[in-house]
Scaffold this active site. Structure first.
Site: not given
Ligand code: UD1
Length: 376
Positions: A206
């Site tokens: 991811h």
């Molecule tokens: C975040 C953490 C990362 C961790 C990861 C585990 C930061 C900078 N990054 O990254 O260190 O390893 O979580 O998963 O905090 N989304 C959903 N549903 C959710 C959450 C996210 O669909 O419940 C999607 C959204 O489109 C979002 C994307 O995932 O834009 C990224 O989510 P985000 O929380 O920004 O960062 P992660 O890549 O999950």
């Protein structure tokens, strides 16, 4: 009662906080107040972990959701600052390196509330990683730095952190593994996915560096498909990766199964019986070390070097062409000898709770950070 606000926000936080909250029950004067920032909010990225890890319902859910890093961090700060209004919080505990970690530690420190950072001192030395910035900032402003392995102490000391702030406590993520491994095994997860135990590879990816560039992601998927000719591959796909795969129009072929993100117990059951795990996650490098399962990490660096020297991890670099030869070598029997770092023993939560209690039970009033004695 002494209030300690415990913050979780994203998937990798939940299994670290659960054993700490559990261990704090031994201190009747301390009242933990659990805050979920809502950084992760989907059923399978969040709620299932609360149920399976036995986490209490959050006392407050800030429901910030997804956004750019700056806006997400800012929204968490605003909501968390309002939450602290009128409370007499003595300490804020943050875990890991996600945006929720840095946001809440910054708010707390500006209010003069003690900040404890669990999993302090990890460094990839790669400042293009958002998590590395979060680690550097959080550690620089925290009062109590709880470290999982000795390299964390070295990193903090090299940055000028006084030894009195640093506590080597082991790894609370492994507490959750130890506590839930039997329940995970009892679910017979590989069989449910029509996989033979010890005859499949498990994949999670991811990180922006692997999934945001279409050419890199296409190269990875091609390598996974090639590897699937040799051994079945199961790939539970993180939401951000799912979107990128969809826009590539990729359809998996024989032997490669893409799946929705899995809950804690199912994923643990699958890791436990895998021939190898291919990942870019930080936590999985540690979990596989504890389980004695070979881990191939598709990254140029790791903030968890102890998993290379005292675990089962191997750093592949960022070229997807490294995947097939490395996995093939493992399948042909060239597996690392399982080892697990010291203090990754299922009791880190208790050690952390003791450090936290020692700091707040001294009777120092809220807002008196500089007068609270710290351990040496
Ligand atoms: C975040 C953490 C990362 C961790 C990861 C585990 C930061 C900078 N990054 O990254 O260190 O390893 O979580 O998963 O905090 N989304 C959903 N549903 C959710 C959450 C996210 O669909 O419940 C999607 C959204 O489109 C979002 C994307 O995932 O834009 C990224 O989510 P985000 O929380 O920004 O960062 P992660 O890549 O999950």
């Amino acid at each position: 009662m002494i209030e300690i606000v415990c913050v979780v926000g994203a998937r990798p936080n939940f299994m670290k906080m659960a054993p700490i909250l559990d261990a704090l029950r031994a201190y009747p004067d301390i009242k933990p107040y659990l805050v979920h920032t809502g950084q992760h909010y989907d059923e399978e990225m969040s709620r299932v972990f609360f149920v399976e890890l036995g986490l209490p319902r959050p006392d407050q859910d800030l429901e910030v959701g997804s956004d750019s890093h700056g806006r997400q961090t800012g929204k968490i700060m605003m909501a968390f600052d309002s939450l602290l209004d009128g409370r007499s919080t003595r300490m804020v505990v943050v875990v890991g390196d996600v945006n929720s970690t840095v946001a809440c530690s910054l708010v707390a420190v500006k209010r003069g509330i003690l900040v404890a950072h669990v999993e302090a001192g990890l460094r990839s030395r790669d400042r293009t990683m958002p998590e590395e910035i979060n680690r550097l900032v959080t550690d620089a402003i925290s009062d109590i730095l709880l470290v999982t392995s000795p390299d964390g102490i070295d990193n903090l000391r090299a940055e000028g952190v006084p030894a009195s702030k640093i506590h080597l406590v082991g790894n609370p993520m492994i507490d959750s593994i130890v506590r839930h491994r039997d329940a995970a095994r009892a679910r017979n997860v590989p069989q449910r996915f029509a996989l033979a135990p010890r005859r499949y590879g498990l994949v999670t990816l991811h990180r922006p560096s692997n999934v945001d560039d279409p050419d890199t992601l296409a190269g990875i998927l091609e390598s996974l498909q090639a590897l699937a000719r040799r051994v079945p591959i199961l790939f539970p796909v993180h939401p951000r990766t799912r979107e990128r795969i969809r826009s590539l129009g990729f359809q998996p072929g024989p032997g490669l199964a893409l799946h929705e993100p899995l809950g804690y117990l199912d994923f643990l059951g699958l890791m436990d019986q895998a021939t190898f795990v291919l990942t870019d996650s930080g936590g999985i490098q540690e979990e596989t070390a504890a389980l004695g399962v070979p881990c191939l990490t598709l990254r140029a660096n790791t903030e968890r070097p102890i998993t290379l020297t005292e675990g089962t991890n191997r750093l592949l670099g960022t070229d997807p062409r490294a995947i097939v030869p490395a996995a093939t070598a493992l399948l042909d029997g060239d597996a690392p000898v399982p080892r697990c770092p010291a203090l990754w023993d299922g009791h880190a939560g208790q050690r952390i709770a003791k450090v936290l209690a020692d700091h707040v039970e001294g009777g120092a009033p809220a807002g008196s950070r500089t007068t609270v004695p710290v351990d040496t």
